[in-house]
Design a protein around this motif. Structure first.
Motif, short mmCIF file in Angstrom:
data_model
loop_
_atom_site.label_atom_id
_atom_site.label_comp_id
_atom_site.label_asym_id
_atom_site.label_seq_id
_atom_site.Cartn_x
_atom_site.Cartn_y
_atom_site.Cartn_z
N PHE A 5 0.82 -1.20 0.00
CA PHE A 5 0.00 0.00 0.00
C PHE A 5 0.86 1.26 0.00
N THR A 6 1.90 1.26 0.83
CA THR A 6 2.80 2.41 0.87
C THR A 6 3.41 2.64 -0.50
N ASN A 7 3.88 1.54 -1.12
CA ASN A 7 4.50 1.68 -2.44
C ASN A 7 3.50 2.20 -3.46
N LEU A 9 0.95 4.13 -2.92
CA LEU A 9 0.71 5.55 -2.71
C LEU A 9 1.88 6.37 -3.23
N SER A 10 3.10 5.87 -3.02
CA SER A 10 4.22 6.68 -3.48
C SER A 10 4.28 6.66 -5.01
N ARG A 18 -2.04 14.01 -5.88
CA ARG A 18 -1.71 14.43 -4.52
C ARG A 18 -2.53 13.64 -3.52
N VAL A 19 -1.85 12.94 -2.67
CA VAL A 19 -2.53 12.10 -1.69
C VAL A 19 -2.15 12.60 -0.30
N SER A 20 -3.13 13.04 0.44
CA SER A 20 -2.83 13.53 1.79
C SER A 20 -2.94 12.38 2.78
N THR A 24 -5.15 8.91 2.80
CA THR A 24 -4.57 7.59 2.99
C THR A 24 -5.43 6.77 3.95
#
Lengths: 441, 378
Positions: A5-7, A9-10, A18-20, A24
């Protein structure tokens, strides 16, 4: 799952979505609600929580498909592990290669990749490095020395081992390249954009044009959000008696609520005059594009172009896309020897009446007039009628006034004189224009 | 079961030190991973199987209503029964928003059924619909509440004698004050508050569907003012204090994109983009709205409208306009698209002279294509 999930989002951030942090959290909740089995449903729901414009939605779909293409491979692998009994238990690389346990190899590769931190890859030159690191993490040296020890021998078993080793290398390289396309895109784009912003507009390659347009759009969008609030300034302390009385009719004339005098800040009214002779045409094109992208902010904008004589070109820009319009303008007035005196005369005769005390005039040109009469008097009259006259010169200051440049004669009538030959300069000038217009009003 | 939303200590520390809205600088990957980790802990499944109901209690929805939102398919069917045919995306949005208790920002061209979506939701969930139409200059007094000074004044005048009685035998200022206090804040009570749509929605005991229509037409100030309601479902009234929602309303915001909404607003909402429907969906919509329409006409009309949308027009014909057009053709007893009849009725779904002219040129070609589409489906 959280690593994935982190990957993800990045990768989204890399694609300019733009993801705040708040989003998230929403996305996590949404994913938990939807479950991971329904791919289309998950896509729709996450798109709602993360991508908030049509542009971003398109980007989201692209990244989603690309990113979870590899992850679905993940699931198949798990299924296979359950099915197959020959899964090697200790995860020893050599044993796995011998057994040709491809599912186990991929699993080991992904673990090694996380260990090495492949998601930090940014440039294509790092591909080899990261491939080697992942292989090392998996313990490929042992295998290599084994292959070496066997030499050319080892028969079919040795041959199979070598093939498996080659297959593994392909897989790792593939995986690293995939990560690069997801994670590295942002960095290389930023580098390129930064270079384009600082390079001379006159020196740009044709192939950069498309990207320049995107940058201009981006800058304009930022300027719009920055300045679109039309603030009402209070004249503190001054009571607006008429409005107070009107407002308090309902209370039987007892003055409960007081109204203060306010002034609305106005948007600037712009007249842009561009030199389109060969030397400055490319800068002029971007200035005009800039101003037109800002039409939301600029209440009233008219543009004029000249080389030998001057005409109004506002209509071309309203009807055409920026590139076509520039082409048309060039056909009309381009490719003629520059004559500033004649052009100012044209302007003076036809459009002087349209200048009022709210108008800002922007002139873009190098003031090289082929030794004709500069007729600075006309510029003086324009200067007196308008609120501000800004001159943008694509040449650096030391060259002003040299040769056939008339910059020194025009200089006294400019409220603001700027060097302007990169996108960064343009941005600063337009920002300045909007800001001072608000303050002065 | 309700999970209180407080992050473990570690995550709090991350928030306070490193929080930034779109952090690319301070909000590092490491912090991000930490926050996600904490979240995973927070939302760890209690028992397999009932994750859905235990994690998200629906934020103030009654069980019956939650049951209506039990699955995406059920939402679709329920809406279809009410005559609203929604695409999968729309149904997903309703489902997610209902369970997470988040507002939905619906964007899309005019006339694709954004407002109708809120109407149907109200009907489906059997909740009252409270509508707030936005326009430039809309302010708190018209959207939230108004304080009735005049009424307050009038009451003070009328009750002057009563006040005298209350204060009757009081000795000195201090005692009078104490007596007045004993009667509480009668003059600062909700009696003098005239509720406007937003406050009404919050005070509806069984919950409500709140439609904030055309939010892009409002000012920036108003947009900022909405933020508290959208994230906390509460409002602060200076005279009274903070009023919380009795039950969270289901909130829809619609926008025609005349201006970009701020990031702060978008962040608090789920974002649903409703485009023009494709041909099969549009046919379904027309069928649902006008059941008596002949099959031929339906196919040809939808094909024609879809082709018109391919042109470069000032204003594309919307779904509501194609429904209107279908009604008109039905009134004229048309069984098929006849080019002459189309020409006479173009103004039903095209609202600009230039548009009518540019469609007029293509009219025969489009009509022929429409016939073909019909034959192909027959």
């Amino acid at each position: 799952m959280e690593h994935t999930f982190t990957n993800f989002l990045s990768a989204l951030r890399g694609a300019e979505i733009r993801v705040s942090v708040a989003e998230t959290l929403d996305a996590m909740k949404t994913a938990a609600l939807m479950g991971w089995s329904d791919r289309q449903g998950l896509h729709d729901a996450l798109a709602m929580a993360l991508a908030k414009t049509p542009d971003e939605k398109a980007g989201f779909t692209r990244i989603f498909d690309e990113f979870f293409a590899f992850e679905s491979f993940h699931d198949r692998r798990e299924a296979r592990i359950l099915d197959e009994s020959r899964q090697s238990e200790d995860g020893d690389l050599l044993a796995m290669l011998r057994a040709d346990d491809r599912a186990g190899l991929v699993l080991a590769m992904q673990e090694a990749a996380i260990e090495v931190g492949v998601e930090n890859i940014r440039f294509f030159t790092q591909r080899g490095l990261y491939t080697q690191r992942v292989l090392q993490q998996m313990g490929v040296e042992g295998v290599d020395s084994q292959i070496q020890a066997m030499g050319g021998q080892g028969g079919s078993a040795g041959q199979a081992l070598r093939e498996s080793r080659a297959w593994l290398f392909e897989q790792v390289r593939n995986y690293v390249e995939h990560q690069l396309s997801l994670q590295g895109a942002a960095t290389s784009r930023e580098l390129r954009e930064d270079r384009l912003r600082r390079s001379r507009l006159g020196n740009l390659d044709r192939r950069d044009r498309e990207q320049m347009r995107r940058i201009v759009e981006k800058i304009c969008r930022r300027l719009v959000t920055l300045h679109s609030r039309r603030r009402k300034m209070k004249n503190r302390g001054q009571l607006d008696i008429r409005r107070t009385m009107r407002r308090n009719y309902g209370h039987d004339g007892v003055l409960f609520e007081l109204e203060w005098k306010k002034r609305k800040l106005d948007r600037p009214r712009v007249m842009a005059i561009c030199d389109v002779s060969g030397s400055v045409a490319s800068v002029a094109r971007f200035l005009l594009q800039f101003l037109y992208e800002l039409h939301e902010l600029l209440r009233d904008i008219r543009s004029f172009a000249f080389s030998g004589h001057l005409i109004e070109v506002s209509e071309y820009f309203k009807e055409n896309i920026a590139d076509m319009a520039a082409e048309k303008v060039m056909q009309k007035v381009g490719y003629m020897p520059t004559d500033y005196g004649e052009s100012f005369t044209n302007f003076y005769e036809n459009f002087l009446a349209d200048i009022d005390r709210n108008t800002t005039i922007i002139i873009l040109g190098d003031a090289r007039s082929n030794n004709t009469n500069p007729k600075a008097g006309y510029l003086k009259q324009m200067h007196e009628r308008c609120k501000r006259l800004i001159w943008l010169n694509p040449e650096p200051p030391p060259l002003w006034g040299t040769g056939d440049s008339e910059m020194r004669r025009y200089r006294p009538y400019c409220d603001l004189l700027h060097e302007c030959n990169t996108l960064n300069h343009l941005e600063r000038v337009v920002n300045d224009l909007l800001e001072t217009a608000q303050k002065a009003a | 079961m309700r999970v209180s939303l407080c992050l473990p200590r570690a995550a709090k520390a991350h928030h306070s030190t490193n929080y930034a809205p779109f952090a690319t600088v301070t909000y590092t990957r490491a912090t991000h991973a930490a926050v996600l980790h904490d979240l995973a802990w927070l939302y760890r499944p209690k028992a397999a199987g009932n994750i859905r109901c235990s994690l998200f209690p629906g934020q103030g929805m009654t069980p019956e209503r939650l049951e209506k939102l039990e699955s995406i398919e059920r939402v679709r069917e329920g809406y279809a029964e009410l005559g609203y045919i929604c695409s999968r995306q729309i149904a997903t949005a309703i489902y997610v928003a209902g369970h997470l208790g988040k507002p939905i920002l619906v964007e899309g061209p005019a006339g694709v059924g954004k407002t109708e979506l809120a109407n149907t939701t109200a009907a489906y969930l059997e909740l009252p619909l409270i509508r707030l139409q936005c326009y430039e200059g809309l302010d708190e007094a018209k959207a939230l509440y108004e304080w009735r000074y005049a009424k307050q004044l009038l009451y003070t005048q009328i009750l002057r004698d009563k006040l005298g009685e209350v204060l009757g035998e009081a000795q000195g200022l201090k005692e009078s004050m104490d007596r007045l206090h004993a009667h509480a804040d009668v003059f600062f009570s909700e009696r003098f508050l005239a509720p406007r749509p937003l406050l009404k929605a919050l005070r509806e005991p069984s919950g409500a569907v709140l439609l904030i229509d055309e939010v892009d037409k409002s000012d920036h100030e108003f947009e900022a003012f909405l933020l508290e309601i959208l994230s906390e479902f509460q409002v602060s009234i200076p005279e009274l204090g903070t009023i919380k929602a009795m039950r969270r309303p289901v909130v829809f915001l619609t926008s025609n994109n005349t201006r970009e909404m701020s990031d702060a607003l978008k962040r608090r909402c789920l974002h649903l983009y409703v485009p023009f429907p494709d041909a099969p969906l549009e046919r379904e919509i027309i069928q649902a709205r006008i059941p008596e329409i002949p099959r031929n006409l339906k196919y040809q009309l939808v094909s024609f409208v879809q082709q018109v949308r391919g042109l470069d027009l000032k204003k594309q014909p919307s779904v509501s306009e194609s429904i209107d057009w279908a009604r008109v053709l039905l009134l004229l007893h048309a069984n098929e698209l006849d080019p002459d009849m189309v020409r006479q009725t173009l103004n039903v779904f095209l609202k600009f002279e230039e548009d009518i002219q540019s469609v007029d040129v293509e009219l025969y070609g489009f009509a022929r294509q429409a016939k073909k589409a019909d034959v192909a489906h027959a």
